[in-house]
Write an enzyme that holds these catalytic residues in place. Structure first.
Site, PDB file in Angstrom:
ATOM      1  N   THR A  46       0.713  -1.373   0.009  1.00  0.00           N
ATOM      2  CA  THR A  46      -0.083  -0.146  -0.076  1.00  0.00           C
ATOM      3  C   THR A  46       0.982   1.322   0.023  1.00  0.00           C
ATOM      4  OG1 THR A  46      -1.660  -1.381   1.291  1.00  0.00           O
ATOM      5  CG2 THR A  46      -1.904   1.453   1.312  1.00  0.00           C
ATOM      6  N   HIS A  49       2.040   2.115  -3.509  1.00  0.00           N
ATOM      7  CA  HIS A  49       1.059   2.731  -4.133  1.00  0.00           C
ATOM      8  C   HIS A  49       1.114   3.984  -3.837  1.00  0.00           C
ATOM      9  CE1 HIS A  49      -0.671  -0.896  -5.976  1.00  0.00           C
ATOM     10  NE2 HIS A  49      -0.618  -1.352  -5.017  1.00  0.00           N
TER      11      HIS A  49
HETATM   12 ZN    ZN Z   1       0.084  -3.345   5.234  1.00  0.00          ZN
END
Ligand code: ZN
Length: 348
Positions: A46, A49
């Site tokens: 994440t 990203h």
């Molecule tokens: Zn995580």
């Protein structure tokens, strides 16, 4: 107050690629919060990203925002309503901050609250010297779990939540995707008493890491090897009992369905990039159960994973890089190479 007014923090300061080390105010806690001094953080997919500022990040993450949600630290301040936590307590914690009003929350299924907010994604995060967190979200760390493991309990929790979706004792388990979470899921499946644990990927480095972390798993390079041959070789009569899809790859899911037993069970954690075609008739005729998995169960997953860590589950080798936080650019670069396991940043 034993801390200063400002702190180092890794921030998404501008809507473009990168993260920036800034001086930010130390968060002020409310009556139900604690302030945690961060010792170690893990870098998540994440966070990559968010670093890259892809479409998902641009649509989801407010700017400026302190990023990061995988952490371990120590409580340095408690709100006035907090009675069950003490200054000096080592902890990790759940990064999803949930409401208490929804039907799901009120029935105790906090991880299914539709209004959940993620620290480091929608709310100020853990890549900082200090983190404000609701006391409800704190998970105390026992002395025998070091900070660097505390810093990866979030992704280990994804692995445990997915792996324990179905009974694994004596079962043949297929895991597609040998990223850190897939690898940890393989270790959990082993620990939970599966008979055969097979893990696939298209990246040989990751398969090597899976062997290094888990020992007793069969790795399969999905570009070269046919899973039907593996089914025969391992002496399974009809196929895998349980599938854990960790890659988000359409091909991986197709291959998984092909080698599942009639009535097999599949848990999906991998997120496909957009819509993807699925051969549903195959799934119907094989009478396969499919379960989507999100986050961790609060707090059953946390309880189980800490119990397993205290009872011999060893995922420490999934951490391949430990770096001081000032080297964060190198750390993110290493992550982006796709050749690392977990990368842990040291904030002390
Ligand atoms: Zn995580």
């Amino acid at each position: 107050m034993t801390h200063h007014n400002t702190m180092k923090a890794l921030e998404k300061s501008r809507p473009e690629e990168g993260l920036w080390m800034v001086q930010a105010p130390v968060p002020e806690i409310g009556p139900d919060d604690v302030l945690i001094r961060i010792n170690a953080t893990g870098i998540c997919g994440t966070d990559i990203h968010i670093w890259n500022w892809d479409d998902w990040a641009a649509a989801t993450v407010p700017v400026p925002l302190i990023t990061g949600h995988e952490f371990a630290g120590e409580i340095v301040e408690v709100g006035r309503n907090v009675t069950d936590l003490k200054i000096g307590q080592r902890c990790s914690g759940e990064g999803h901050v949930v409401g208490m009003e929804s039907r799901q929350s009120r029935s105790g299924k906090f991880h299914l609250d539709p209004g959940t907010r993620g620290i480091g994604v929608n709310a100020q995060g853990a890549f900082a010297e200090y983190l404000k967190l609701p006391a409800f979200n704190v998970v105390p760390l026992p002395d025998d779990i070091p900070d660097e493991i505390g810093a990866i309990l979030d992704p280990l929790g994804n692995a445990v939540h997915t792996a324990l979706s179905f009974d694994l004792l004596g079962e043949d388990v297929l895991i597609t995707g040998a990223g850190p979470i897939g690898i940890m899921a393989a270790a959990v499946a082993r620990h939970a008493g599966a008979r055969n644990v097979v893990i696939t990927d298209v990246n040989p480095e990751r398969l090597k890491l899976a062997e290094h972390v888990c020992g007793n798993v069969r790795t399969v390079d999905a570009r070269q090897d046919d899973l039907h041959d593996v089914v025969d070789e391992l002496g399974m009569k009809q196929g895998f009992d349980v599938g854990l899809e960790m890659s988000g790859s359409q091909q991986a899911l197709d291959q998984m369905v092909e080698v599942m037993i009639m009535g097999g069970k599949i848990a999906l954690l991998g997120i496909p990039p957009g819509k993807s075609p699925v051969d549903w008739s195959r799934i119907v005729f094989k009478a396969i159960t499919i379960k989507g998995v999100y986050g961790r169960e609060m707090f059953e997953t946390w309880y189980k994973m800490i119990a397993m860590l205290q009872n011999g589950l060893d995922v420490s080798r999934v951490i391949t890089h430990r770096m001081p936080v000032d080297d964060f650019r190198d750390a993110f670069g290493a992550m982006k190479s796709g050749k690392t396991g977990k990368v842990v940043l040291d904030w002390r």
